[in-house]
Design an enzyme around this catalytic site. Structure first.
Site, short mmCIF file in Angstrom:
data_model
loop_
_atom_site.label_atom_id
_atom_site.label_comp_id
_atom_site.label_asym_id
_atom_site.label_seq_id
_atom_site.Cartn_x
_atom_site.Cartn_y
_atom_site.Cartn_z
CB CYS A 105 -16.91 34.35 30.51
SG CYS A 105 -18.25 33.34 30.18
CB CYS A 108 -20.23 31.43 32.16
SG CYS A 108 -19.08 31.36 30.36
#
Ligand SMILES: [Zn+2]
Ligand SMILES: [Zn+2]
Length: 474
Positions: A105, A108
């Site tokens: 992600c 992330c």
């Protein structure tokens, strides 16, 4: 806490202790056997029983110490190696930052370099841990994670003190620790930020309200005044450009909006419906910044064009030109001459209508960017490069940001809007500019903080950025 106990017994982390005990027993047995043999070989068959016991005890003690030391020494290394397995134990007595995310992600991934930096810079003060929930979903369940990335702040006793969902900048993480009573900067090379602020105007703004542009707070030139009729009264703007800035921010249905708008005839000062006027559209010789003069009569416009240059344009053409360049963060109409230049990592050129909006392009696009913004006092260029949502380089290094703040009726301070933000090559320039602008209120912040403020906005907040409330006719 129960879960932590279970985890500690999992074969991959708790196995060490069982293995150590087994090894100790084996070594002790070997030692006892050896002592017996040595005694026999040397022919000292009647070795003093007390001596035998003493040697065995000493050997056991040595072996035990070696094993304990070995385990102690290997623990931090084990932690670091197992950083993404989520099975490591908190180092005793250290606050801990746990980031639960993934390697795919986008926010992330943006957390990764920040965690690395924190790990390095605050080694021995802060335990930083990353758990890839795709590889190891159990901890996500244990901690009740709703979305990734989530950062959980544990104090030195292991108690959860705070959690945050989404991207969280290094500055915000450090600020949060400080708020929680953990000052990681103590003893570290201090990140000394600017401290200057002025929250009350040096001089009250005594201009009559009708003389102030609704959009930019600048003085209204009576020759270029634009008036928008609204249910709450007339909105007065300093000229067509401020009108287009406002127009580009409107979220309401814009059909027939222009029926409410009139401009001032440059020739005789009378108000004219905006769509009926013609416009002499020119450019400032030095900067290329557009100039717009409205005329009710074509002949008067022609006369002005012959005298001062430019072109005579109809309203719809002016509108197209004015709305062509937009802020890459808040989508307001901008003149590139007034704006910060922004280039994204994949080479897309855009603008920031103010210095803070320019940094916001990193938040809106999720890309690394380069911002070129002149000092508001001197025009000297300031260049900021970002990487993964943090400042990667800043030229000159002394550059600071002015965060224009204004007191709301409820007494709280909120952003004073794009026209009241800026960068300066150093804090001295900023102070001089504030002195020259007696109504300016706000505070000096680092450019890293200005970026952090934008990076922490959610996609929903970014979508609404400057989409009014702030800009709509009140
Ligand atoms: Zn204005
Ligand atoms: Zn903007």
């Amino acid at each position: 806490m129960h879960e932590v106990g279970l985890l500690a017994q999992c074969p991959c982390s708790g196995g060490d202790q069982g293995g150590g005990l087994f090894l100790t027993l084996c070594l002790v047995a070997c030692a006892v056997w050896l002592v017996h043999r040595i005694g026999r070989k040397d022919g000292v068959s009647r070795m003093n029983k007390a001596w035998k016991i003493a040697i065995v005890v000493a050997l056991v003690a040595v072996v035990a110490i070696v094993i304990i030391e070995k385990q102690k020494g290997s623990l931090p290394g084990t932690d670091a190696d197992k950083g993404d397995t989520g099975t490591s134990q908190p180092a005793a007595g250290l606050p801990r930052l746990l980031d639960l995310g993934s390697t795919v992600c986008i926010p992330c991934k943006m957390m990764a370099p920040i965690l690395e930096e924190l790990k390095k810079e605050y080694e021995g003060k802060l335990q930083v841990e990353f758990i890839d929930v795709n590889v190891n979903p159990e901890p996500a369940r244990e901690h009740g994670i709703k979305l990734i990335p989530t950062q959980i702040f544990f104090d030195a006793s292991g108690k959860e003190r705070f959690r945050h969902e989404g991207f969280f900048s290094k500055e915000d993480i450090l600020a949060k620790w400080k708020e929680l009573g953990v000052d990681l900067s103590v003893g570290a090379p201090a990140a000394t930020g600017p401290t200057f602020s002025r929250m009350e105007p040096a001089k009250p703004d005594d201009r009559p309200k009708t003389a102030i542009c609704y959009m930019c707070d600048g003085d209204i030139n009576p020759k270029t005044l634009v008036v928008v009729k609204s249910a709450k009264g007339d909105v007065r703007l300093c000229g067509p450009h401020c009108y287009f800035i406002m127009y580009s921010c409107l979220t309401e249905d814009k059909t027939d909006f222009e029926k409410k708008v009139s401009v001032t005839d440059w020739a005789d000062g009378k108000m004219v419906p905006v769509t009926e006027a013609v416009y002499v559209y020119g450019a400032e010789e030095k900067t290329g910044r557009p100039t717009i003069k409205a005329f009710a009569a074509r002949e008067a416009a022609e006369k002005e064009r012959q005298a001062s240059g430019g072109n005579v344009l109809a309203w719809n053409v002016v509108q197209e030109k004015e709305l062509a360049a937009r802020c890459g963060f808040c989508d307001r109409a901008v003149y590139p001459q007034d704006a910060a230049r922004v280039v994204t990592a994949d080479g897309i050129n855009t603008w920031g209508c103010c210095s803070h909006c320019a940094l916001g392009v990193a938040a809106r696009t999720g890309k690394d960017i380069e911002v070129r913004q002149p000092d508001r006092l001197t025009g000297e260029m300031i260049v900021v490069k970002t990487a993964s949502g943090s400042v990667a380089s800043l030229e000159p290094k002394t550059a600071v940001a002015w965060f224009g703040l204004r007191k709301a009726p409820d007494g709280k301070f909120a952003s004073a809007g794009c026209f009241h933000q800026g960068f300066f090559v150093n804090e001295d320039n900023l102070k001089k500019w504030v002195e020259q602008n007696p109504t300016a209120t706000g505070k000096a912040i680092t450019i890293a903080q200005a970026l952090a403020d934008k990076m922490k906005l959610s996609p929903q907040q970014i979508q609404k950025a400057c989409k009014i409330g702030e800009c709509a006719p009140k």
